[in-house]
Design a protein around this motif. Structure first.
Motif, PDB file in Angstrom:
ATOM      1  N   LEU A   1     -38.385 -12.036  17.784  1.00  0.00           N
ATOM      2  CA  LEU A   1     -38.732 -12.421  16.329  1.00  0.00           C
ATOM      3  C   LEU A   1     -37.511 -12.727  15.784  1.00  0.00           C
ATOM      4  CD1 LEU A   1     -41.674 -10.457  15.974  1.00  0.00           C
ATOM      5  CD2 LEU A   1     -41.767 -12.839  16.679  1.00  0.00           C
ATOM      6  N   GLU A   2     -36.472 -12.156  15.960  1.00  0.00           N
ATOM      7  CA  GLU A   2     -35.135 -11.969  15.452  1.00  0.00           C
ATOM      8  C   GLU A   2     -35.412 -11.463  14.210  1.00  0.00           C
ATOM      9  OE1 GLU A   2     -32.693 -15.444  15.605  1.00  0.00           O
ATOM     10  OE2 GLU A   2     -33.469 -16.076  17.554  1.00  0.00           O
ATOM     11  N   LYS A   3     -36.279 -10.462  13.928  1.00  0.00           N
ATOM     12  CA  LYS A   3     -36.407  -9.571  12.730  1.00  0.00           C
ATOM     13  C   LYS A   3     -36.926  -8.245  13.209  1.00  0.00           C
ATOM     14  CE  LYS A   3     -40.735 -11.646  11.379  1.00  0.00           C
ATOM     15  NZ  LYS A   3     -41.426 -12.351  10.389  1.00  0.00           N
ATOM     16  N   TYR A   4     -36.879  -7.427  12.605  1.00  0.00           N
ATOM     17  CA  TYR A   4     -37.304  -6.079  12.511  1.00  0.00           C
ATOM     18  C   TYR A   4     -38.708  -5.802  11.688  1.00  0.00           C
ATOM     19  CZ  TYR A   4     -32.709  -4.799  13.684  1.00  0.00           C
ATOM     20  OH  TYR A   4     -31.393  -4.841  14.331  1.00  0.00           O
ATOM     21  N   LEU A   5     -39.796  -5.389  12.143  1.00  0.00           N
ATOM     22  CA  LEU A   5     -40.980  -5.148  11.594  1.00  0.00           C
ATOM     23  C   LEU A   5     -41.765  -3.901  12.172  1.00  0.00           C
ATOM     24  CD1 LEU A   5     -43.670  -7.800  12.634  1.00  0.00           C
ATOM     25  CD2 LEU A   5     -41.342  -7.506  13.760  1.00  0.00           C
ATOM     26  N   PRO A   6     -42.630  -3.238  11.726  1.00  0.00           N
ATOM     27  CA  PRO A   6     -43.152  -2.404  12.212  1.00  0.00           C
ATOM     28  C   PRO A   6     -44.100  -2.745  13.385  1.00  0.00           C
ATOM     29  CG  PRO A   6     -43.581  -2.187   9.687  1.00  0.00           C
ATOM     30  CD  PRO A   6     -42.970  -3.461   9.992  1.00  0.00           C
ATOM     31  N   ILE A   7     -43.962  -1.868  14.433  1.00  0.00           N
ATOM     32  CA  ILE A   7     -44.896  -2.167  15.542  1.00  0.00           C
ATOM     33  C   ILE A   7     -45.457  -0.870  16.222  1.00  0.00           C
ATOM     34  CG2 ILE A   7     -43.315  -4.262  16.387  1.00  0.00           C
ATOM     35  CD1 ILE A   7     -42.078  -2.689  18.386  1.00  0.00           C
ATOM     36  N   ALA A   8     -46.635  -1.376  17.029  1.00  0.00           N
ATOM     37  CA  ALA A   8     -47.409   0.024  17.766  1.00  0.00           C
ATOM     38  C   ALA A   8     -47.394  -0.220  19.095  1.00  0.00           C
ATOM     39  CB  ALA A   8     -48.299   0.669  16.837  1.00  0.00           C
ATOM     40  N   THR A   9     -47.556   0.490  19.960  1.00  0.00           N
ATOM     41  CA  THR A   9     -47.751   0.355  21.336  1.00  0.00           C
ATOM     42  C   THR A   9     -49.190   0.335  21.558  1.00  0.00           C
ATOM     43  OG1 THR A   9     -45.588   1.178  22.216  1.00  0.00           O
ATOM     44  CG2 THR A   9     -47.387   0.815  23.670  1.00  0.00           C
ATOM     45  N   LEU A  10     -49.926  -0.834  21.969  1.00  0.00           N
ATOM     46  CA  LEU A  10     -51.474  -0.784  22.021  1.00  0.00           C
ATOM     47  C   LEU A  10     -51.780  -0.332  23.401  1.00  0.00           C
ATOM     48  CD1 LEU A  10     -52.578  -4.163  20.186  1.00  0.00           C
ATOM     49  CD2 LEU A  10     -52.817  -1.570  19.334  1.00  0.00           C
TER      50      LEU A  10
ATOM     51  N   LEU B   1     -48.288  -6.067  15.940  1.00  0.00           N
ATOM     52  CA  LEU B   1     -47.091  -6.494  14.898  1.00  0.00           C
ATOM     53  C   LEU B   1     -47.819  -6.178  13.608  1.00  0.00           C
ATOM     54  CD1 LEU B   1     -46.391  -9.864  16.257  1.00  0.00           C
ATOM     55  CD2 LEU B   1     -45.244  -7.707  16.985  1.00  0.00           C
ATOM     56  N   LYS B   2     -46.453  -5.677  12.746  1.00  0.00           N
ATOM     57  CA  LYS B   2     -46.802  -5.448  11.310  1.00  0.00           C
ATOM     58  C   LYS B   2     -47.900  -4.137  11.224  1.00  0.00           C
ATOM     59  CE  LYS B   2     -45.853  -9.934  10.136  1.00  0.00           C
ATOM     60  NZ  LYS B   2     -46.648 -11.168  10.036  1.00  0.00           N
ATOM     61  N   SER B   3     -47.974  -3.030  12.366  1.00  0.00           N
ATOM     62  CA  SER B   3     -48.530  -2.112  12.492  1.00  0.00           C
ATOM     63  C   SER B   3     -49.042  -1.268  11.242  1.00  0.00           C
ATOM     64  CB  SER B   3     -48.419  -1.046  13.601  1.00  0.00           C
ATOM     65  OG  SER B   3     -47.055  -0.683  13.220  1.00  0.00           O
ATOM     66  N   THR B   4     -48.194  -1.239  10.333  1.00  0.00           N
ATOM     67  CA  THR B   4     -48.322  -0.484   9.165  1.00  0.00           C
ATOM     68  C   THR B   4     -47.554  -1.112   7.771  1.00  0.00           C
ATOM     69  OG1 THR B   4     -47.747   1.585   8.155  1.00  0.00           O
ATOM     70  CG2 THR B   4     -46.222   0.760   9.587  1.00  0.00           C
ATOM     71  N   ASP B   5     -47.826  -0.543   6.662  1.00  0.00           N
ATOM     72  CA  ASP B   5     -47.293  -1.116   5.390  1.00  0.00           C
ATOM     73  C   ASP B   5     -46.110  -0.380   4.966  1.00  0.00           C
ATOM     74  OD1 ASP B   5     -49.327  -3.212   4.914  1.00  0.00           O
ATOM     75  OD2 ASP B   5     -50.552  -1.685   3.870  1.00  0.00           O
ATOM     76  N   THR B   6     -45.660   0.480   5.852  1.00  0.00           N
ATOM     77  CA  THR B   6     -44.151   1.276   5.610  1.00  0.00           C
ATOM     78  C   THR B   6     -43.260   0.211   6.013  1.00  0.00           C
ATOM     79  OG1 THR B   6     -44.497   2.098   7.624  1.00  0.00           O
ATOM     80  CG2 THR B   6     -45.383   3.724   6.009  1.00  0.00           C
ATOM     81  N   PRO B   7     -41.989   0.549   5.377  1.00  0.00           N
ATOM     82  CA  PRO B   7     -40.808  -0.294   5.717  1.00  0.00           C
ATOM     83  C   PRO B   7     -40.384  -0.213   7.155  1.00  0.00           C
ATOM     84  CG  PRO B   7     -40.106   0.824   3.863  1.00  0.00           C
ATOM     85  CD  PRO B   7     -41.588   1.618   4.389  1.00  0.00           C
ATOM     86  N   SER B   8     -40.224  -1.242   7.635  1.00  0.00           N
ATOM     87  CA  SER B   8     -39.608  -1.342   9.075  1.00  0.00           C
ATOM     88  C   SER B   8     -38.533  -0.376   9.471  1.00  0.00           C
ATOM     89  CB  SER B   8     -39.071  -2.825   9.428  1.00  0.00           C
ATOM     90  OG  SER B   8     -37.796  -3.093   9.106  1.00  0.00           O
ATOM     91  N   LEU B   9     -38.189   0.020  10.671  1.00  0.00           N
ATOM     92  CA  LEU B   9     -37.353   0.758  10.974  1.00  0.00           C
ATOM     93  C   LEU B   9     -36.020   0.328  10.544  1.00  0.00           C
ATOM     94  CD1 LEU B   9     -36.188   3.214  12.822  1.00  0.00           C
ATOM     95  CD2 LEU B   9     -36.406   1.814  14.751  1.00  0.00           C
ATOM     96  N   GLY B  10     -35.612  -1.186  10.858  1.00  0.00           N
ATOM     97  CA  GLY B  10     -34.478  -1.663  10.188  1.00  0.00           C
ATOM     98  C   GLY B  10     -34.281  -1.410   8.644  1.00  0.00           C
ATOM     99  N   GLU B  11     -35.340  -1.645   7.944  1.00  0.00           N
ATOM    100  CA  GLU B  11     -35.135  -1.184   6.523  1.00  0.00           C
ATOM    101  C   GLU B  11     -34.903   0.144   6.336  1.00  0.00           C
ATOM    102  OE1 GLU B  11     -38.310  -4.723   4.971  1.00  0.00           O
ATOM    103  OE2 GLU B  11     -38.960  -3.088   5.627  1.00  0.00           O
ATOM    104  N   ARG B  12     -35.572   1.212   6.857  1.00  0.00           N
ATOM    105  CA  ARG B  12     -35.514   2.439   6.737  1.00  0.00           C
ATOM    106  C   ARG B  12     -34.008   2.756   6.759  1.00  0.00           C
ATOM    107  NH1 ARG B  12     -40.546   2.950   9.472  1.00  0.00           N
ATOM    108  NH2 ARG B  12     -39.321   4.066  11.166  1.00  0.00           N
ATOM    109  N   LEU B  13     -33.267   2.017   7.669  1.00  0.00           N
ATOM    110  CA  LEU B  13     -31.873   2.299   8.255  1.00  0.00           C
ATOM    111  C   LEU B  13     -30.843   1.645   7.313  1.00  0.00           C
ATOM    112  CD1 LEU B  13     -32.303   3.019  11.848  1.00  0.00           C
ATOM    113  CD2 LEU B  13     -32.131   4.999  10.169  1.00  0.00           C
ATOM    114  N   GLY B  14     -31.483   0.859   6.408  1.00  0.00           N
ATOM    115  CA  GLY B  14     -30.635   0.069   5.666  1.00  0.00           C
ATOM    116  C   GLY B  14     -29.877  -1.214   6.166  1.00  0.00           C
ATOM    117  N   VAL B  15     -30.697  -1.544   7.467  1.00  0.00           N
ATOM    118  CA  VAL B  15     -30.363  -2.797   8.140  1.00  0.00           C
ATOM    119  C   VAL B  15     -30.989  -3.983   7.364  1.00  0.00           C
ATOM    120  CG1 VAL B  15     -30.141  -4.066  10.256  1.00  0.00           C
ATOM    121  CG2 VAL B  15     -29.894  -1.601  10.049  1.00  0.00           C
ATOM    122  N   THR B  16     -30.650  -4.960   6.884  1.00  0.00           N
ATOM    123  CA  THR B  16     -31.288  -5.866   6.073  1.00  0.00           C
ATOM    124  C   THR B  16     -31.133  -7.222   6.770  1.00  0.00           C
ATOM    125  OG1 THR B  16     -29.384  -6.591   4.752  1.00  0.00           O
ATOM    126  CG2 THR B  16     -30.820  -4.918   3.826  1.00  0.00           C
ATOM    127  N   GLN B  17     -32.057  -8.159   6.520  1.00  0.00           N
ATOM    128  CA  GLN B  17     -32.191  -9.431   7.361  1.00  0.00           C
ATOM    129  C   GLN B  17     -31.970 -10.565   6.413  1.00  0.00           C
ATOM    130  OE1 GLN B  17     -35.979  -8.052   8.888  1.00  0.00           O
ATOM    131  NE2 GLN B  17     -35.358  -7.786  10.770  1.00  0.00           N
TER     132      GLN B  17
END
Length: 155
Positions: free
Chosen positions: A76-85, A139-155
């Motif tokens: 996807l070339e971006k970070y977003l919240p994901i969860a293993t189903l 994909l987009k498993s939560t409304d919380t910020p993605s891992l990248g956003e939480r670590l200050g990695v912006t896209q």
């Protein structure tokens, strides 16, 4: 825009943002839109059988799941919240004691909400796998910020 294929950046995300992956020592070998390769240096402390030194399947499962998740970011070339189903792993043979384990994962299809991924775990030869895996991720498993956003990695 941050380069999602910067291996140093991905290693930082693993080391600072995925505590269990950092604890076991997962390392990034390769990352591209065509797939991701992570590896786990052999550590005797993860032997499921202390007599022969064969790695515990749970450690290999963690490596596979982490690599598969990162392959979604690569596609996807971006970070977003994901969860293993769903994760299915067929263990084909025991890991060889003393050898690093690699996992190559490819996200081969995405929909608006689901990503489909396949992977293999191996030592030095991809054609002689330790395990084969397939998984689906939300994909987009939560409304919380993605891992990248939480670590200050912006896209």
């Amino acid at each position: 825009m941050t380069d999602i294929f910067d291996i140093n950046q991905i290693q930082t995300i693993i080391d600072k943002g995925i505590p269990h992956s950092a604890e076991i020592g997962i390392k990034v070998a390769e990352m591209s839109p065509d797939g991701v390769t992570f590896y786990l240096p052999y550590q005797k402390r993860f032997a499921g059988n202390p007599v022969n030194g064969v790695l515990h399947g749970g450690i290999i499962t963690t490596l596979i799941d982490s690599t598969m998740g990162m392959s979604i970011y690569a596609r996807l070339e971006k970070y977003l919240p994901i969860a293993t189903l769903d994760l299915r792993i067929d263990y084909l043979k025991p890991a060889t004691p003393g050898e690093d384990v690699y996992t190559r994962a490819v996200c081969y299809k995405t929909t608006r909400q689901i990503a489909f991924v396949r992977a293999i775990a191996y030592h030095s030869d991809r054609h002689d796998p330790i395990a084969n895996a397939v998984a689906t991720f939300m994909l987009k498993s939560t409304d919380t910020p993605s891992l990248g956003e939480r670590l200050g990695v912006t896209q």
